[in-house]
Design a protein around this motif. Structure first.
Motif, PDB file in Angstrom:
ATOM      1  N   ALA A 427       0.758  -1.198   0.170  1.00 30.72           N
ATOM      2  CA  ALA A 427       0.028   0.227  -0.102  1.00 30.72           C
ATOM      3  C   ALA A 427       0.971   1.304  -0.083  1.00 30.72           C
ATOM      4  O   ALA A 427       0.281   2.357  -0.425  1.00 30.72           O
ATOM      5  CB  ALA A 427      -0.933  -0.004   1.238  1.00 30.72           C
ATOM      6  N   TYR A 428       2.047   1.207   0.487  1.00 31.86           N
ATOM      7  CA  TYR A 428       2.965   2.432   0.370  1.00 31.86           C
ATOM      8  C   TYR A 428       3.580   2.557  -1.028  1.00 31.86           C
ATOM      9  O   TYR A 428       4.159   3.545  -0.951  1.00 31.86           O
ATOM     10  CB  TYR A 428       4.126   2.085   1.511  1.00 31.86           C
ATOM     11  CG  TYR A 428       3.695   2.271   2.898  1.00 31.86           C
ATOM     12  CD1 TYR A 428       4.057   3.360   3.718  1.00 31.86           C
ATOM     13  CD2 TYR A 428       2.912   1.246   3.587  1.00 31.86           C
ATOM     14  CE1 TYR A 428       3.483   3.551   4.971  1.00 31.86           C
ATOM     15  CE2 TYR A 428       2.176   1.469   4.783  1.00 31.86           C
ATOM     16  CZ  TYR A 428       2.894   2.809   5.772  1.00 31.86           C
ATOM     17  OH  TYR A 428       2.525   2.841   7.005  1.00 31.86           O
ATOM     18  N   ILE A 429       3.689   1.711  -1.802  1.00 34.68           N
ATOM     19  CA  ILE A 429       4.355   1.773  -2.977  1.00 34.68           C
ATOM     20  C   ILE A 429       4.114   2.729  -3.846  1.00 34.68           C
ATOM     21  O   ILE A 429       4.751   3.594  -4.458  1.00 34.68           O
ATOM     22  CB  ILE A 429       4.653   0.486  -3.750  1.00 34.68           C
ATOM     23  CG1 ILE A 429       5.082  -0.629  -2.722  1.00 34.68           C
ATOM     24  CG2 ILE A 429       5.293   0.495  -4.969  1.00 34.68           C
ATOM     25  CD1 ILE A 429       6.618  -0.359  -2.271  1.00 34.68           C
ATOM     26  N   PRO A 430       2.637   3.076  -3.947  1.00 34.39           N
ATOM     27  CA  PRO A 430       2.250   4.150  -5.212  1.00 34.39           C
ATOM     28  C   PRO A 430       2.660   5.398  -4.326  1.00 34.39           C
ATOM     29  O   PRO A 430       2.508   6.181  -5.023  1.00 34.39           O
ATOM     30  CB  PRO A 430       0.802   3.898  -5.108  1.00 34.39           C
ATOM     31  CG  PRO A 430       0.442   2.204  -4.753  1.00 34.39           C
ATOM     32  CD  PRO A 430       1.562   2.006  -3.852  1.00 34.39           C
ATOM     33  N   LEU A 431       2.723   5.594  -3.044  1.00 34.98           N
ATOM     34  CA  LEU A 431       2.948   6.601  -2.517  1.00 34.98           C
ATOM     35  C   LEU A 431       4.460   7.136  -2.422  1.00 34.98           C
ATOM     36  O   LEU A 431       4.785   8.322  -2.224  1.00 34.98           O
ATOM     37  CB  LEU A 431       2.699   6.650  -1.090  1.00 34.98           C
ATOM     38  CG  LEU A 431       1.097   6.393  -0.858  1.00 34.98           C
ATOM     39  CD1 LEU A 431       0.785   6.347   0.721  1.00 34.98           C
ATOM     40  CD2 LEU A 431       0.423   7.469  -1.368  1.00 34.98           C
ATOM     41  N   LEU A 432       5.528   6.495  -3.033  1.00 34.44           N
ATOM     42  CA  LEU A 432       6.925   6.486  -2.831  1.00 34.44           C
ATOM     43  C   LEU A 432       7.492   6.740  -4.462  1.00 34.44           C
ATOM     44  O   LEU A 432       7.139   6.109  -5.384  1.00 34.44           O
ATOM     45  CB  LEU A 432       7.619   5.499  -2.191  1.00 34.44           C
ATOM     46  CG  LEU A 432       6.985   5.359  -0.957  1.00 34.44           C
ATOM     47  CD1 LEU A 432       7.689   3.970  -0.220  1.00 34.44           C
ATOM     48  CD2 LEU A 432       7.311   6.247   0.049  1.00 34.44           C
ATOM     49  N   CYS A 433       8.493   7.616  -4.416  1.00 37.72           N
ATOM     50  CA  CYS A 433       9.190   7.781  -5.981  1.00 37.72           C
ATOM     51  C   CYS A 433      10.290   6.564  -6.008  1.00 37.72           C
ATOM     52  O   CYS A 433      10.346   5.585  -4.948  1.00 37.72           O
ATOM     53  CB  CYS A 433       9.976   9.116  -5.838  1.00 37.72           C
ATOM     54  SG  CYS A 433      11.361   9.215  -4.617  1.00 37.72           S
ATOM     55  N   TYR A 434      10.951   6.541  -7.061  1.00 35.53           N
ATOM     56  CA  TYR A 434      11.706   5.419  -7.381  1.00 35.53           C
ATOM     57  C   TYR A 434      12.656   4.982  -6.499  1.00 35.53           C
ATOM     58  O   TYR A 434      13.045   3.989  -5.731  1.00 35.53           O
ATOM     59  CB  TYR A 434      12.295   5.319  -8.748  1.00 35.53           C
ATOM     60  CG  TYR A 434      13.138   4.404  -9.380  1.00 35.53           C
ATOM     61  CD1 TYR A 434      12.733   2.923  -9.425  1.00 35.53           C
ATOM     62  CD2 TYR A 434      14.601   4.328  -9.272  1.00 35.53           C
ATOM     63  CE1 TYR A 434      13.228   1.859  -9.737  1.00 35.53           C
ATOM     64  CE2 TYR A 434      15.475   3.365  -9.673  1.00 35.53           C
ATOM     65  CZ  TYR A 434      14.784   2.376  -9.768  1.00 35.53           C
ATOM     66  OH  TYR A 434      15.756   1.198  -9.990  1.00 35.53           O
ATOM     67  N   ARG A 479       3.371   6.593   9.080  1.00 34.81           N
ATOM     68  CA  ARG A 479       2.260   5.670   9.015  1.00 34.81           C
ATOM     69  C   ARG A 479       0.983   6.453   8.937  1.00 34.81           C
ATOM     70  O   ARG A 479       0.094   6.399   8.214  1.00 34.81           O
ATOM     71  CB  ARG A 479       2.445   4.626  10.319  1.00 34.81           C
ATOM     72  CG  ARG A 479       3.538   3.975  10.254  1.00 34.81           C
ATOM     73  CD  ARG A 479       3.728   3.088  11.543  1.00 34.81           C
ATOM     74  NE  ARG A 479       2.295   2.364  12.034  1.00 34.81           N
ATOM     75  CZ  ARG A 479       2.224   1.847  12.984  1.00 34.81           C
ATOM     76  NH1 ARG A 479       3.106   1.893  13.857  1.00 34.81           N
ATOM     77  NH2 ARG A 479       1.161   1.188  13.276  1.00 34.81           N
ATOM     78  N   ALA A 480       1.091   7.502   9.919  1.00 34.91           N
ATOM     79  CA  ALA A 480      -0.346   8.305   9.933  1.00 34.91           C
ATOM     80  C   ALA A 480      -0.623   9.042   8.599  1.00 34.91           C
ATOM     81  O   ALA A 480      -1.693   9.152   7.972  1.00 34.91           O
ATOM     82  CB  ALA A 480      -0.089   9.183  11.013  1.00 34.91           C
TER      83      ALA A 480
END
Length: 485
Positions: A427-434, A479-480
């Motif tokens: 769930a975190y992957i789409p929120l992060l750059c490469y 996380r929040a």
């Protein structure tokens, strides 16, 4: 008798004094001329960019190392000199205590803090001492750019300087010989109310911070995590205390190393903001790097000749002696090249000067990285599919045991019914750059075992915590903010 092969050289600037050092092959300087050259370089960097306006509050990030210590001395010299290029901003200093993750005992931390407090008090500037443990209590707003204050229309830098000088003359400043011609900053910690002994954070916070770092597999990811927590702490202090600029002490050597390191870490699109003179990704607080044209050799000579005190912090502990991290490998590689080819560092630095920061700008929140606040430089479909199932980097054994321990007894799709697995790493992957995804990959490699799991520092961690996945080891504010998005 002097050595027959010795050929004393005269200073290239004054032509009279005997050279005390040679910066480059054809640049011999005496001590006095080298001091003037060093100080002029600092003032010229600030004057050329015209970012820090007169009367502006600036927070100096002090680590105790050679570069930040030399930067602090330059600010002291610039505020006390009666010259046309006198510095006219309002400085304060911040020091981040990182002894907990650098393997220092409480007694060693108190000793280091006492040394730093002595140095900071000697500057006469307001100062703040914060501990890395406080990063666990940061608000989620630190992961969002702050509102940029509107600038006065039609006011140029030159007009602002002239107006500030006239204002100070009307108030009676600037006529005293040794005065900085600046008003009292009025913020920061008062020197009179300082405690006699340094106060360390609560032991529970220290254990939580150690647990966070021990869960990280590689030293490369630990250094990236430490850098993120440090800058977030500095930014939060700047915002709460009303500072609009933060000065850091990266030298030209450090900038060149960081440039190649970030390329290896997948942050090539953001090199301009990571290594440039200014970094305005945070909105209301701008990070500036006025020491980025100084070679490490120049800084070392300046600190040695003019007795600039430094406090060197120990490195992050690791059991690997050879190639412990990408940062160390790149630094060793460049330092080796610099010995044989003296223009290596400057060539890399000048190449980085040509990069543009446009690629790092995010148009909206959905296009901004959760951790570094830069623009998302790829789509997350491939990564989400790779990391969401049992074929992710943690291995199938971890995924199966996590599913059995967390979602046992449920029917249908466990992913959609188990609240504990709602915070999956995928769930975190789409929120992060490469680049942040590569670092995040190292933050989540945990092994699952039964009973109580120890991470090597005597801190017992229940298996249930490991079964919750990487989210349980991330800082609470990360996380929040991820849940809010």
């Amino acid at each position: 008798q002097p050595c027959p092969r010795s050929h004393p050289r005269t200073c290239m600037k004054c032509g009279k004094g005997s050279a005390a050092l040679i910066i480059r092959v054809g640049d011999p300087f005496c001590r006095n001329c080298f001091r003037e050259y060093f100080m002029h370089k600092f003032r010229a960097m600030l004057g050329k960019n015209r970012i820090i306006f007169p009367g502006e509050k600036v927070l100096l990030a002090m680590s105790g190392g050679p570069a930040s210590s030399a930067m602090l001395r330059q600010v002291q010299e610039g505020l006390s000199r009666e010259t046309a290029k006198k510095l006219r901003f309002i400085p304060s200093v911040i020091y981040v205590d990182e002894g907990a993750v650098r393997g220092q005992s409480p007694a060693q931390r108190e000793q280091s803090l006492a040394c730093m407090e002595t140095l900071l008090q000697a500057t006469g500037f307001p100062y703040y001492v914060v501990h890395l443990e406080q990063a666990l209590e940061l608000p989620t707003s630190i992961l969002r750019p702050g509102p940029v204050a509107p600038s006065e229309p039609g006011v140029s830098y030159k007009e602002a300087v002239e107006g500030f000088i006239q204002q100070q003359r009307q108030k009676g400043y600037g006529d005293k010989d040794s005065d900085t011609s600046l008003p009292d900053p009025g913020s920061g910690d008062s020197l009179e109310g300082r405690p006699a002994a340094p106060c360390l954070p609560a032991a529970a916070l220290t254990q939580e911070l150690l647990k966070l770092f021990e869960a990280v597999e590689t030293l490369t990811a630990k250094e990236e995590l430490l850098q993120m927590l440090r800058i977030h702490l500095i930014l939060q202090t700047a915002r709460t205390k009303g500072y609009t600029k933060v000065m850091t002490g990266e030298s030209c050597t450090r900038v060149a190393i960081k440039l190649l390191t970030n390329l290896a870490l997948g942050r090539g699109a953001f090199l301009a903001v990571d290594t440039g003179f200014k970094d305005n990704r945070h909105g209301d607080v701008m990070v500036v790097r006025p020491m980025r044209e100084y070679m490490a050799k120049e800084i070392a000579f300046y600190n040695h000749f003019f007795n600039v005190p430094t406090v060197i912090a120990p490195p992050l502990p690791t059991k690997r002696r050879d190639k412990p991290s990408i940062h160390h490998v790149v630094e060793r590689f460049l330092m080796g090249l610099q010995e044989d080819f003296p223009s290596t560092i400057s060539t890399i630095y000048r190449t980085g000067e040509k990069l543009s920061a446009d690629q790092a700008k995010a148009s909206c929140e959905s296009q901004r990285c959760l951790l570094c606040l830069c623009a998302l430089d790829l789509d997350g479909g491939e990564w989400g599919g790779q990391w969401g199932g049992s074929g992710g980097p943690s291995g199938s054994r971890v995924s199966m045991q996590a599913r059995q321990g967390c979602c046992a007894g449920t029917r249908g799709t466990a992913e959609s019914h188990c609240p504990r697995r709602a915070e999956r790493k995928s769930a975190y992957i789409p929120l992060l750059c490469y680049g942040c995804r590569l670092t995040f990959k190292e933050l989540v490699r945990l092994l699952v075992c039964s009973g109580v799991f120890s991470l090597g520092t005597g801190v017992p961690i229940p298996t249930a915590l490991l079964l919750q996945g990487p989210v349980a080891t991330l800082p609470p504010y990360v996380r929040a903010e991820a849940q809010r998005r």
